[in-house]
Design a protein around this motif. Structure first.
Motif, mmCIF file in Angstrom:
data_model
loop_
_atom_site.group_PDB
_atom_site.id
_atom_site.type_symbol
_atom_site.label_atom_id
_atom_site.label_comp_id
_atom_site.label_asym_id
_atom_site.label_seq_id
_atom_site.Cartn_x
_atom_site.Cartn_y
_atom_site.Cartn_z
ATOM 1 N N LEU A 195 -23.148 -45.876 -21.170
ATOM 2 C CA LEU A 195 -21.962 -45.892 -20.314
ATOM 3 C C LEU A 195 -21.496 -47.322 -20.089
ATOM 4 C CD1 LEU A 195 -19.981 -44.386 -18.384
ATOM 5 C CD2 LEU A 195 -21.653 -44.801 -16.564
ATOM 6 N N GLY A 196 -22.450 -48.209 -19.879
ATOM 7 C CA GLY A 196 -22.105 -49.616 -19.705
ATOM 8 C C GLY A 196 -21.511 -50.216 -20.960
ATOM 9 N N LEU A 197 -22.109 -49.905 -22.118
ATOM 10 C CA LEU A 197 -21.596 -50.452 -23.378
ATOM 11 C C LEU A 197 -20.155 -50.028 -23.629
ATOM 12 C CD1 LEU A 197 -24.591 -49.980 -25.863
ATOM 13 C CD2 LEU A 197 -23.762 -52.113 -24.867
ATOM 14 N N VAL A 198 -19.853 -48.777 -23.306
ATOM 15 C CA VAL A 198 -18.522 -48.234 -23.578
ATOM 16 C C VAL A 198 -17.484 -48.771 -22.619
ATOM 17 C CG1 VAL A 198 -17.156 -46.109 -23.562
ATOM 18 C CG2 VAL A 198 -19.393 -46.147 -24.671
ATOM 19 N N SER A 199 -17.839 -48.900 -21.358
ATOM 20 C CA SER A 199 -16.808 -49.123 -20.347
ATOM 21 C C SER A 199 -16.931 -50.401 -19.540
ATOM 22 C CB SER A 199 -16.812 -47.934 -19.368
ATOM 23 O OG SER A 199 -18.084 -47.804 -18.762
ATOM 24 N N ILE A 200 -17.996 -51.180 -19.727
ATOM 25 C CA ILE A 200 -18.227 -52.303 -18.840
ATOM 26 C C ILE A 200 -17.185 -53.413 -19.018
ATOM 27 C CG2 ILE A 200 -19.675 -53.880 -20.167
ATOM 28 C CD1 ILE A 200 -20.531 -52.528 -16.699
ATOM 29 N N ARG A 201 -16.540 -53.446 -20.180
ATOM 30 C CA ARG A 201 -15.530 -54.481 -20.413
ATOM 31 C C ARG A 201 -14.161 -54.091 -19.847
ATOM 32 N NH1 ARG A 201 -17.693 -58.198 -24.015
ATOM 33 N NH2 ARG A 201 -19.539 -57.465 -25.127
ATOM 34 N N LEU A 202 -14.073 -52.915 -19.280
ATOM 35 C CA LEU A 202 -12.824 -52.481 -18.665
ATOM 36 C C LEU A 202 -12.614 -53.198 -17.338
ATOM 37 C CD1 LEU A 202 -13.139 -48.626 -19.213
ATOM 38 C CD2 LEU A 202 -11.808 -50.232 -20.582
ATOM 39 N N ARG A 203 -11.377 -53.194 -16.882
ATOM 40 C CA ARG A 203 -11.091 -53.710 -15.551
ATOM 41 C C ARG A 203 -11.809 -52.875 -14.508
ATOM 42 N NH1 ARG A 203 -4.822 -53.708 -15.368
ATOM 43 N NH2 ARG A 203 -5.401 -52.549 -13.504
ATOM 44 N N GLU A 204 -12.016 -53.445 -13.322
ATOM 45 C CA GLU A 204 -12.812 -52.792 -12.284
ATOM 46 C C GLU A 204 -12.308 -51.388 -11.961
ATOM 47 O OE1 GLU A 204 -12.943 -55.249 -8.876
ATOM 48 O OE2 GLU A 204 -14.188 -56.799 -9.802
ATOM 49 N N ASP A 205 -10.971 -51.230 -11.838
ATOM 50 C CA ASP A 205 -10.441 -49.919 -11.465
ATOM 51 C C ASP A 205 -10.665 -48.899 -12.577
ATOM 52 O OD1 ASP A 205 -8.781 -51.414 -13.017
ATOM 53 O OD2 ASP A 205 -6.922 -50.887 -11.981
ATOM 54 N N TYR A 206 -10.575 -49.321 -13.843
ATOM 55 C CA TYR A 206 -10.807 -48.399 -14.950
ATOM 56 C C TYR A 206 -12.281 -48.015 -15.037
ATOM 57 C CZ TYR A 206 -6.057 -49.361 -16.551
ATOM 58 O OH TYR A 206 -4.698 -49.473 -16.630
ATOM 59 N N PHE A 207 -13.165 -48.986 -14.798
ATOM 60 C CA PHE A 207 -14.588 -48.667 -14.816
ATOM 61 C C PHE A 207 -14.930 -47.674 -13.713
ATOM 62 C CE2 PHE A 207 -18.943 -49.520 -13.297
ATOM 63 C CZ PHE A 207 -19.625 -49.096 -14.419
ATOM 64 N N ALA A 208 -14.300 -47.804 -12.555
ATOM 65 C CA ALA A 208 -14.528 -46.865 -11.454
ATOM 66 C C ALA A 208 -14.148 -45.450 -11.875
ATOM 67 C CB ALA A 208 -13.720 -47.294 -10.226
ATOM 68 N N ILE A 209 -13.016 -45.315 -12.571
ATOM 69 C CA ILE A 209 -12.563 -43.995 -13.021
ATOM 70 C C ILE A 209 -13.526 -43.425 -14.067
ATOM 71 C CG2 ILE A 209 -10.725 -42.768 -14.237
ATOM 72 C CD1 ILE A 209 -8.763 -44.809 -12.955
ATOM 73 N N VAL A 210 -13.957 -44.266 -15.003
ATOM 74 C CA VAL A 210 -14.882 -43.810 -16.046
ATOM 75 C C VAL A 210 -16.205 -43.360 -15.432
ATOM 76 C CG1 VAL A 210 -16.263 -44.570 -18.012
ATOM 77 C CG2 VAL A 210 -13.852 -45.182 -17.887
ATOM 78 N N SER A 211 -16.717 -44.118 -14.480
ATOM 79 C CA SER A 211 -17.994 -43.750 -13.859
ATOM 80 C C SER A 211 -17.869 -42.455 -13.064
ATOM 81 C CB SER A 211 -18.506 -44.889 -12.967
ATOM 82 O OG SER A 211 -17.593 -45.169 -11.909
ATOM 83 N N LEU A 212 -16.723 -42.264 -12.408
ATOM 84 C CA LEU A 212 -16.493 -41.009 -11.691
ATOM 85 C C LEU A 212 -16.440 -39.840 -12.676
ATOM 86 C CD1 LEU A 212 -15.828 -39.438 -9.095
ATOM 87 C CD2 LEU A 212 -13.418 -40.043 -9.447
ATOM 88 N N GLY A 213 -15.765 -40.054 -13.800
ATOM 89 C CA GLY A 213 -15.714 -39.014 -14.828
ATOM 90 C C GLY A 213 -17.088 -38.708 -15.389
ATOM 91 N N PHE A 214 -17.905 -39.734 -15.543
ATOM 92 C CA PHE A 214 -19.273 -39.525 -16.033
ATOM 93 C C PHE A 214 -20.053 -38.600 -15.106
ATOM 94 C CE2 PHE A 214 -23.633 -40.930 -15.115
ATOM 95 C CZ PHE A 214 -24.266 -40.555 -16.291
ATOM 96 N N SER A 215 -19.956 -38.822 -13.798
ATOM 97 C CA SER A 215 -20.704 -37.996 -12.850
ATOM 98 C C SER A 215 -20.252 -36.543 -12.914
ATOM 99 C CB SER A 215 -20.559 -38.538 -11.427
ATOM 100 O OG SER A 215 -19.232 -38.369 -10.939
ATOM 101 N N GLU A 216 -18.956 -36.322 -13.119
ATOM 102 C CA GLU A 216 -18.462 -34.949 -13.226
ATOM 103 C C GLU A 216 -18.910 -34.297 -14.532
ATOM 104 O OE1 GLU A 216 -16.346 -32.843 -10.893
ATOM 105 O OE2 GLU A 216 -17.847 -34.173 -10.026
ATOM 106 N N VAL A 217 -18.974 -35.075 -15.610
ATOM 107 C CA VAL A 217 -19.469 -34.536 -16.882
ATOM 108 C C VAL A 217 -20.921 -34.104 -16.739
ATOM 109 C CG1 VAL A 217 -20.110 -35.152 -19.242
ATOM 110 C CG2 VAL A 217 -17.858 -35.787 -18.366
#
Length: 294
Positions: free
Chosen positions: A75-97
């Protein structure tokens, strides 16, 4: 009453573990992780599934932490380079998945029926003795986590992640790679959350996907905000304050008997939300934050 207070203390200790993990990620590094409950779920299901197959708890606990770390790394490799707000959305999506997988993959997780009969910690004991033993173990977990975080904060690694939080561009200008440090922090914080999930599963004895909703994530966020972002003591105090509000609000019906049981759930959330708003307005740095700042 003693049994009730011990039970509250146990849940508080589990929340403290998660708050420490989030404090490492956001408070010290600036990672906006809205997927806390996803790693909590991974830890809980890991230990529950393995325990059902006869694997002893002294193995399932570290495996729960390791699997949470394993999920955090890609998850970090895929999304850690995103801006803070985008990473927040990705991490929220991960928890729902994660929650949806737990719901749909019945062959592994028993789906919406959940996994019952998870062995209790210190199952050879009973009653108050067993509950106190569980609480003692969780206190040890928290003390070890706090000692490790203090060591991190005082190390060059700790100074680096705080620099990333304060000014990531300056860190890049010095030739350092913030992404690598962020991934390490995400993995370490997720290990604590996975361990908390394992403790929760063994304490409750039953888990189902409905227990791992985004509300858990935002309760942990409330805890570190009220306690003090970036403060190890803030994670501890914030989790205690949160639990006081959550459990104390159960007694609101004694003073407001005209409110139905169903409506009281919304009132309780409103009370906790109001407390968060008041903290944000009058004590934005948290209870354990810098008292010289307003």
């Amino acid at each position: 009453m003693d049994a009730y207070l011990i039970a509250i203390a146990i849940i508080t200790a589990i929340y403290v573990l998660m708050a420490l993990g989030l404090n490492l990620q956001y408070g010290l590094t600036g990672l906006v992780n809205f997927g806390v409950v996803g790693f909590f779920c991974v830890g809980a299901y890991t230990t529950a599934i393995l325990s059902q197959k006869g694997v002893p708890q002294y193995i399932t606990f570290p495996l729960a932490a390791l699997l949470a770390m394993a999920f955090a790394w890609p998850l970090g490799l895929v999304s850690i380079r995103l801006r803070e707000d985008y990473f927040a959305i990705v991490s929220l999506g991960f928890s729902e998945v994660v929650r949806l997988v737990a719901t749909s993959e019945g062959w592994l997780t028993q789906g919406v029926q959940g996994i019952p009969g998870i062995p209790k910690m210190f199952g050879t004991f009973s009653g108050t003795t067993q509950a106190l033993a569980v609480l003692g173990l969780l206190v040890v977990f928290n003390l070890v986590a706090i000692a490790a975080m203090l060591r991190i904060v005082r190390s060059p690694f700790g100074r680096m992640i705080e620099a990333i939080r304060d000014n990531e561009e300056a860190v890049k200008a010095l030739g350092k790679d913030p992404a690598g440090f962020k991934i390490q922090v995400l993995v370490l914080g997720s290990a604590l959350t996975g361990l908390a999930g394992a403790a929760y599963a063994h304490y409750i004895g039953f888990i189902s996907p409905e227990q791992f909703i985004p509300l858990i994530t935002f309760q942990i966020w409330m805890a570190i905000i009220m306690g003090g972002v970036g403060r190890i003591s803030g994670a501890l105090v914030g989790a205690i304050i949160l639990m006081v509000f959550l459990e104390g609000s159960r007694f609101l019906r004694d003073v407001m008997p005209f409110i139905s049981e169903v409506a009281m759930a919304s009132v309780r959330l409103g009370v906790v939300g109001l407390a968060l708003v008041l903290f944000t307005m009058y004590r934005p740095q948290g209870l354990m934050g810098d008292f010289t700042r307003k």
